[in-house]
Design a protein around this motif. Sequence first.
Motif, PDB file in Angstrom:
ATOM      1  N   GLN A   1       0.796  -1.223   0.000  1.00 21.52           N
ATOM      2  CA  GLN A   1       0.000   0.000   0.000  1.00 21.52           C
ATOM      3  C   GLN A   1       0.831   1.276   0.000  1.00 21.52           C
ATOM      4  OE1 GLN A   1      -2.966  -0.028   3.092  1.00 21.52           O
ATOM      5  NE2 GLN A   1      -4.333   1.360   1.994  1.00 21.52           N
ATOM      6  N   ASP A   2       2.161   1.182   0.056  1.00 23.76           N
ATOM      7  CA  ASP A   2       2.967   2.394   0.026  1.00 23.76           C
ATOM      8  C   ASP A   2       3.597   2.629  -1.342  1.00 23.76           C
ATOM      9  OD1 ASP A   2       4.602   0.203   0.270  1.00 23.76           O
ATOM     10  OD2 ASP A   2       5.655   0.904   2.046  1.00 23.76           O
ATOM     11  N   SER A   3       4.341   1.645  -1.857  1.00 23.22           N
ATOM     12  CA  SER A   3       4.962   1.724  -3.176  1.00 23.22           C
ATOM     13  C   SER A   3       5.099   0.324  -3.745  1.00 23.22           C
ATOM     14  CB  SER A   3       6.340   2.385  -3.095  1.00 23.22           C
ATOM     15  OG  SER A   3       6.237   3.776  -2.907  1.00 23.22           O
ATOM     16  N   CYS A   4       5.337   0.246  -5.037  1.00 22.79           N
ATOM     17  CA  CYS A   4       5.512  -1.051  -5.688  1.00 22.79           C
ATOM     18  C   CYS A   4       6.917  -1.571  -5.368  1.00 22.79           C
ATOM     19  CB  CYS A   4       5.317  -0.929  -7.192  1.00 22.79           C
ATOM     20  SG  CYS A   4       3.625  -0.539  -7.676  1.00 22.79           S
ATOM     21  N   ARG A   5       6.999  -2.356  -4.327  1.00 27.41           N
ATOM     22  CA  ARG A   5       8.303  -2.833  -3.871  1.00 27.41           C
ATOM     23  C   ARG A   5       8.826  -3.953  -4.766  1.00 27.41           C
ATOM     24  NH1 ARG A   5       7.028  -3.642   2.550  1.00 27.41           N
ATOM     25  NH2 ARG A   5       5.931  -1.652   2.909  1.00 27.41           N
ATOM     26  N   ARG A   6      10.102  -3.891  -5.050  1.00 33.35           N
ATOM     27  CA  ARG A   6      10.734  -4.929  -5.877  1.00 33.35           C
ATOM     28  C   ARG A   6      11.227  -6.091  -5.048  1.00 33.35           C
ATOM     29  NH1 ARG A   6       8.635  -0.642  -8.494  1.00 33.35           N
ATOM     30  NH2 ARG A   6       9.191  -0.632 -10.717  1.00 33.35           N
ATOM     31  N   ASN A   7      11.281  -5.942  -3.730  1.00 33.47           N
ATOM     32  CA  ASN A   7      11.781  -7.026  -2.878  1.00 33.47           C
ATOM     33  C   ASN A   7      10.659  -7.889  -2.303  1.00 33.47           C
ATOM     34  OD1 ASN A   7      10.711  -5.129  -1.152  1.00 33.47           O
ATOM     35  ND2 ASN A   7      12.455  -5.058   0.244  1.00 33.47           N
ATOM     36  N   ILE A   8       9.435  -7.715  -2.777  1.00 36.28           N
ATOM     37  CA  ILE A   8       8.308  -8.541  -2.341  1.00 36.28           C
ATOM     38  C   ILE A   8       8.312  -9.859  -3.112  1.00 36.28           C
ATOM     39  CG2 ILE A   8       5.790  -8.766  -2.483  1.00 36.28           C
ATOM     40  CD1 ILE A   8       6.503  -7.153  -0.147  1.00 36.28           C
ATOM     41  N   GLN A   9       8.111 -10.965  -2.410  1.00 35.53           N
ATOM     42  CA  GLN A   9       7.974 -12.261  -3.073  1.00 35.53           C
ATOM     43  C   GLN A   9       6.499 -12.507  -3.341  1.00 35.53           C
ATOM     44  OE1 GLN A   9       9.694 -15.586  -1.011  1.00 35.53           O
ATOM     45  NE2 GLN A   9       8.917 -17.091  -2.472  1.00 35.53           N
ATOM     46  N   PRO A  10       6.079 -12.462  -4.602  1.00 35.52           N
ATOM     47  CA  PRO A  10       4.652 -12.629  -4.916  1.00 35.52           C
ATOM     48  C   PRO A  10       4.102 -13.935  -4.364  1.00 35.52           C
ATOM     49  CG  PRO A  10       5.839 -11.841  -6.839  1.00 35.52           C
ATOM     50  CD  PRO A  10       6.874 -12.195  -5.822  1.00 35.52           C
ATOM     51  N   GLY A  11       2.907 -13.841  -3.781  1.00 38.52           N
ATOM     52  CA  GLY A  11       2.248 -15.005  -3.209  1.00 38.52           C
ATOM     53  C   GLY A  11       2.666 -15.313  -1.794  1.00 38.52           C
ATOM     54  N   VAL A  12       3.625 -14.542  -1.254  1.00 42.80           N
ATOM     55  CA  VAL A  12       4.133 -14.803   0.096  1.00 42.80           C
ATOM     56  C   VAL A  12       4.042 -13.563   0.977  1.00 42.80           C
ATOM     57  CG1 VAL A  12       6.114 -15.542   1.474  1.00 42.80           C
ATOM     58  CG2 VAL A  12       5.670 -16.600  -0.755  1.00 42.80           C
ATOM     59  N   GLY A  13       4.647 -12.458   0.550  1.00 42.52           N
ATOM     60  CA  GLY A  13       4.693 -11.249   1.366  1.00 42.52           C
ATOM     61  C   GLY A  13       3.571 -10.285   1.050  1.00 42.52           C
ATOM     62  N   GLY A  14       3.612  -9.117   1.702  1.00 49.35           N
ATOM     63  CA  GLY A  14       2.643  -8.071   1.424  1.00 49.35           C
ATOM     64  C   GLY A  14       1.423  -8.105   2.314  1.00 49.35           C
ATOM     65  N   ILE A  15       0.512  -7.139   2.095  1.00 50.59           N
ATOM     66  CA  ILE A  15      -0.725  -7.053   2.869  1.00 50.59           C
ATOM     67  C   ILE A  15      -1.645  -8.217   2.535  1.00 50.59           C
ATOM     68  CG2 ILE A  15      -2.799  -5.659   3.257  1.00 50.59           C
ATOM     69  CD1 ILE A  15      -1.123  -3.190   2.748  1.00 50.59           C
ATOM     70  N   MET A  16      -1.802  -8.482   1.248  1.00 48.12           N
ATOM     71  CA  MET A  16      -2.545  -9.662   0.796  1.00 48.12           C
ATOM     72  C   MET A  16      -1.593 -10.533  -0.013  1.00 48.12           C
ATOM     73  SD  MET A  16      -6.314  -8.232  -0.358  1.00 48.12           S
ATOM     74  CE  MET A  16      -5.711  -6.985  -1.486  1.00 48.12           C
ATOM     75  N   ALA A  17      -1.684 -11.834   0.150  1.00 51.26           N
ATOM     76  CA  ALA A  17      -0.846 -12.763  -0.599  1.00 51.26           C
ATOM     77  C   ALA A  17      -1.679 -13.987  -0.957  1.00 51.26           C
ATOM     78  CB  ALA A  17       0.385 -13.164   0.218  1.00 51.26           C
ATOM     79  N   PHE A  18      -1.723 -14.333  -2.234  1.00 53.61           N
ATOM     80  CA  PHE A  18      -2.530 -15.472  -2.664  1.00 53.61           C
ATOM     81  C   PHE A  18      -2.073 -15.952  -4.033  1.00 53.61           C
ATOM     82  CE2 PHE A  18      -4.501 -11.497  -3.847  1.00 53.61           C
ATOM     83  CZ  PHE A  18      -4.838 -11.669  -5.179  1.00 53.61           C
TER      84      PHE A  18
END
Length: 331
Positions: A276-293
């Motif tokens: 919700q702040d910026s499009c982070r490049r260090n996020i692992q899709p499906g694992v991290g973040g506010i919602m992950a699926f």
Amino acid sequence: MATNAEDKYRCFAYEKNKDMVDHIGFQLAQSGDATCNGLSTIEGSRTLKLTKGVHPMGVCSFPAWMTNALAWHTLDWHKTYTFGPKNTSIKVHNASDIPEMKALCYNVTSSTERSFTLLAHVTKGCKIGFVCMAFYQRSQHVIEFQMSNFAGNREEACTSQFFDKSSTPFVTLITSTPQPRKCPDLGRYNPLKDMKRNKRDMCQEFTSLRMGCNRVDTLEFETDCPSEHRVESYECHANWEENGTSFLITSVKGTRTRYCFVYTSNDKVLKFSSVQDSCRRNIQPGVGGIMAFNVTSNGQCSETADNGSSGVAVPLAAAVAVSYLLLILSR
């Protein structure tokens, strides 16, 4: 560390520098102990000549695809970016409208149709120096930028020592009223596991994800609960892809709440995470973040889905046409 009065205190003597034009400067002297004995503005343990710095003038301007917007905001609304006179500077205010930073365009190092890199003279509180800033246009209403570390002189700011683009985080900015745009990867999807949220909710599972099916600019999470049937709608505003990872800027329909969905696609499985702040490049899709699926494809949307139509439009029109034809044949 000072432990007594002798170490804690010093005496200073100062006066305006009479040798300078308009007296814009001071002569300053510091004592060597906690007394003022024998101290004058030209004699002391340490003497300084202070002059008023000349504020640099902007010698370049920010591009029109940035300045056409009155203001840019971070996705979480914590910071606002506006431009100064003649678009030669950009100012940053926090959520309380208190100024935090001013960057003056000093020199353009590179410029393309959708990117802009410049050397900027920056004032941030009592800190003054040079930074390198790189801006990227993602859509008419979404931009991103990277900023180097502070450098003491302009020759260093854009060097790899101060500005490594591969590791410098991005800041995502959006206009106050972004327009909806067509969502990517149109289709229907089923979840492979529960959706992780950062809030308590007794009904956390969604049963389907529709991307651009009822409206091409909307993605919808459909949730079936024992007590209710719920659909959460998000408007799409911009999307792009970097090195196999896709980024999608959305807002919760009817609100000012924005999210960046970071996702990858592999063997018909899409792995999503949202921030919700910026499009982070260090996020692992499906694992991290506010919602992950993770979701898997369940077919394409109806071919009739557009900016306002639903899947019943064509069948209804066909039924009317058939009825009209039968009426003619029966006469």
